[in-house]
Enzyme design. Structure first.
Site, PDB file in Angstrom:
ATOM      1  NE  ARG A 237       8.669 -11.065 -39.940  1.00  7.69           N
ATOM      2  CZ  ARG A 237       9.830 -10.542 -40.337  1.00  7.69           C
ATOM      3  NH1 ARG A 237       9.837  -9.364 -40.921  1.00  7.69           N
ATOM      4  NH2 ARG A 237      10.961 -11.179 -40.143  1.00  7.69           N
TER       5      ARG A 237
ATOM      6  NE  ARG B 262       6.202 -22.710 -48.640  1.00  8.81           N
ATOM      7  CZ  ARG B 262       7.178 -22.668 -47.754  1.00  8.81           C
ATOM      8  NH1 ARG B 262       7.298 -23.630 -46.869  1.00  8.81           N
ATOM      9  NH2 ARG B 262       8.048 -21.694 -47.788  1.00  8.81           N
TER      10      ARG B 262
ATOM     11  NE  ARG C 142       8.395  -7.266 -26.834  1.00  8.58           N
ATOM     12  CZ  ARG C 142       8.037  -7.436 -25.580  1.00  8.58           C
ATOM     13  NH1 ARG C 142       7.674  -6.396 -24.828  1.00  8.58           N
ATOM     14  NH2 ARG C 142       8.034  -8.641 -25.041  1.00  8.58           N
TER      15      ARG C 142
ATOM     16  NE  ARG D 127      14.478 -17.015 -32.277  1.00 10.37           N
ATOM     17  CZ  ARG D 127      14.579 -16.464 -33.471  1.00 10.37           C
ATOM     18  NH1 ARG D 127      13.928 -16.961 -34.498  1.00 10.37           N
ATOM     19  NH2 ARG D 127      15.336 -15.405 -33.669  1.00 10.37           N
TER      20      ARG D 127
ATOM     21  CD  GLU E  25      16.449 -15.703 -29.962  1.00 10.26           C
ATOM     22  OE1 GLU E  25      15.394 -15.110 -30.302  1.00 10.26           O
ATOM     23  OE2 GLU E  25      17.358 -15.991 -30.760  1.00 10.26           O
TER      24      GLU E  25
ATOM     25  CE1 TYR F   5      10.736  -8.341 -37.623  1.00  8.69           C
ATOM     26  CE2 TYR F   5       8.352  -8.363 -37.523  1.00  8.69           C
ATOM     27  CZ  TYR F   5       9.557  -8.986 -37.319  1.00  8.69           C
ATOM     28  OH  TYR F   5       9.575 -10.260 -36.816  1.00  8.69           O
TER      29      TYR F   5
ATOM     30  CG  ASP G  56      13.099  -9.967 -43.184  1.00 11.74           C
ATOM     31  OD1 ASP G  56      13.052 -10.032 -41.950  1.00 11.74           O
ATOM     32  OD2 ASP G  56      12.221 -10.429 -43.941  1.00 11.74           O
TER      33      ASP G  56
HETATM   34  N1  UDP Z   1       5.188 -16.565 -34.998  1.00 10.89           N
HETATM   35  C1  UDP Z   1       4.389 -17.399 -34.253  1.00 10.89           C
HETATM   36  N2  UDP Z   1       4.830 -18.652 -33.932  1.00 10.89           N
HETATM   37  C2  UDP Z   1       6.042 -19.100 -34.305  1.00 10.89           C
HETATM   38  C3  UDP Z   1       6.866 -18.246 -35.085  1.00 10.89           C
HETATM   39  C4  UDP Z   1       6.418 -16.985 -35.401  1.00 10.89           C
HETATM   40  O1  UDP Z   1       3.296 -17.022 -33.872  1.00 10.89           O
HETATM   41  O2  UDP Z   1       6.401 -20.233 -33.964  1.00 10.89           O
HETATM   42  C5  UDP Z   1       4.680 -15.208 -35.312  1.00 10.89           C
HETATM   43  C6  UDP Z   1       5.112 -14.183 -34.272  1.00 10.89           C
HETATM   44  O3  UDP Z   1       4.064 -13.249 -34.119  1.00 10.89           O
HETATM   45  C7  UDP Z   1       6.280 -13.503 -34.936  1.00 10.89           C
HETATM   46  C8  UDP Z   1       5.851 -13.504 -36.390  1.00 10.89           C
HETATM   47  O4  UDP Z   1       5.190 -14.749 -36.546  1.00 10.89           O
HETATM   48  O5  UDP Z   1       6.482 -12.200 -34.450  1.00 10.89           O
HETATM   49  C9  UDP Z   1       6.959 -13.360 -37.380  1.00 10.89           C
HETATM   50  O6  UDP Z   1       7.902 -14.373 -37.150  1.00 10.89           O
HETATM   51  P1  UDP Z   1       9.385 -14.278 -37.711  1.00 10.89           P
HETATM   52  O7  UDP Z   1       9.996 -15.618 -37.580  1.00 10.89           O
HETATM   53  O8  UDP Z   1       9.348 -13.634 -39.044  1.00 10.89           O
HETATM   54  O9  UDP Z   1      10.052 -13.302 -36.649  1.00 10.89           O
HETATM   55  P2  UDP Z   1      11.598 -12.869 -36.507  1.00 10.89           P
HETATM   56  O10 UDP Z   1      12.430 -13.878 -37.222  1.00 10.89           O
HETATM   57  O11 UDP Z   1      11.709 -11.500 -37.110  1.00 10.89           O
HETATM   58  O12 UDP Z   1      11.803 -12.868 -35.036  1.00 10.89           O
END
Ligand code: UDP
Length: 375
Positions: A173, A177, A250, A281, A307, A355, A357
């Site tokens: 996801r 870059r 979850r 976070r 969170e 999952y 968006d």
């Molecule tokens: N992820 C990570 N470190 C980070 C942010 C995201 O390892 O700092 C991984 C983690 O496994 C997460 C996935 O990337 O479930 C997808 O992140 P995303 O931000 O898309 O998750 P969401 O916004 O749906 O919570």
């Protein structure tokens, strides 16, 4: 005898609200119900201290679908917020998503070629050719160091499972870059609805009958009697009384605080990527609203949410489907039951155990309502 409504929509989140709008505009009689006391599902925002607080977790709107962007802009003006989260690993700060700033901070590399070489070498050292799980996928995308510091701890807290037991797609996801670009999303369009998501959903539902505090699963017979077709956006396993067992979700617990300081962390999202910090976070909600004075002085206080991720148990709110093999197989069995419910359409993150968006939910709701109108 014809029923009072053509459609009963269970859930006033994005899937339900978009279907309600589309079906109503096509002349159908629609009733929307929600067990909560408010509309907007998990995108619900509430104003505290002059700040739109994302009560059920941060929602960053982004899409590559021009039709979805045009659609949401009918109901809200979007600001130009760009999500650029910061990762905090034991006090070391890294840019996300993984990009040249991250690589420079991690290894001191300066050029894209140096960064690629470093990643290739770590991938070779780890002996990965075709990644079979999230850990191997992560290492093959960004190398072992970034995996260890920025992915492993965060992911294992977020999902409560080892990275070796999680599907690779979760990490795909995120963009990787080889440019200096901290925009988290590869999206043509991005922003936050000014005035909050709740206002946007209220506008989608304008002129449509909505009953709040109505629990479909508790009062099913009476509610079913009201409409020909049901659009159900709750958890699919709950619809069937968990007769095949519980799907895993979850959940997230939010610890929200008002702080007497204008600027707590200088960014909307800071991810705590180590394993020891118990939360994943911290969101500082005022920074979603682009155009705020950059020291936040125009709002003397700030609202933050920590969170905490946990395995869903009865009584919790489900947030994320756990799309591993076991739950995928169980979902497929519920899907077979769902296909036999001729008068019910299952949709959204919980209804389809997907999952999604926000933009994908809206796209799916637009397609679903178009299909229903052709029948
Ligand atoms: N992820 C990570 N470190 C980070 C942010 C995201 O390892 O700092 C991984 C983690 O496994 C997460 C996935 O990337 O479930 C997808 O992140 P995303 O931000 O898309 O998750 P969401 O916004 O749906 O919570």
């Amino acid at each position: 005898m014809s029923k009072t409504y053509d459609y009963l929509i269970v859930g006033a989140g994005l899937f339900g609200a978009v279907c309600a709008r589309q079906l109503t505009d096509a002349g159908k009689k629609v009733l929307v119900i929600d067990r909560r006391g408010h509309v907007a599902g998990n995108v619900y925002t509430e104003k505290t201290e002059g700040i739109h607080v994302h009560v059920y977790g941060a929602h960053f709107f982004h899409t590559n679908l021009p039709d979805v962007w045009t659609y949401v802009n009918r109901f809200a003006t979007f600001n130009r917020f760009t999500n650029s989260p910061v990762a905090n690993y034991h006090g070391e700060l890294y840019s996300l998503p993984f990009n040249m700033y991250t690589f420079n901070r991690m290894w001191g590399v300066v050029t894209p070629e140096e960064a690629r070489e470093k990643i290739e070498q770590q991938k070779r050292d780890a002996g990965i050719t075709s990644p079979r799980n999230l850990e191997e996928q992560a290492i093959s995308l960004v190398g072992t160091d970034i995996y260890e510091k920025l992915i492993k701890g965060y992911t294992e807290k977020q999902w409560g499972r080892k990275c070796t037991e999680l599907p690779a797609f979760i990490i795909r996801r995120l963009p990787v870059r080889f440019t200096f670009d901290n925009n988290y999303f590869n999206a043509l369009f991005q922003g936050i609805p000014m005035g909050g998501y709740t206002r946007m959903v209220e506008r989608m539902l304008e002129g449509i009958e909505v009953r709040l505090g109505e629990d479909y699963l508790k009062d099913r017979a009476a509610l079913d009697a009201l409409a020909d077709t049901v659009i159900y956006t709750g958890p699919i396993d709950a619809y069937f009384g968990h007769c095949l067992g519980h799907l895993a979700y979850r959940s997230v617990r939010f610890e929200t605080e008002v702080l007497d300081t204008p600027n707590f962390q200088g960014n909307a999202a800071v991810n705590y990527t180590d394993a020891e910090t118990p939360y994943t976070r911290i969101i500082e909600h005022k920074w979603f609203e682009f155009g705020k004075d950059d020291e936040g002085r125009d709002l003397p206080r700030t609202v933050i949410s920590r969170e905490y991720s946990s395995e869903w148990k009865p009584g919790d709110e489900p947030y994320y489907p756990v799309n591993d093999g076991e739950n995928g197989a169980l979902y497929a069995r519920y899907r077979e039951l769902a296909d036999k419910e001729a008068h019910v359409v299952f949709g959204g993150r919980l209804g389809e155990y997907k999952y999604y968006d926000m933009d994908q939910v809206i796209h799916s709701a637009l397609e679903t309502s178009a299909r229903l109108l052709k029948i």
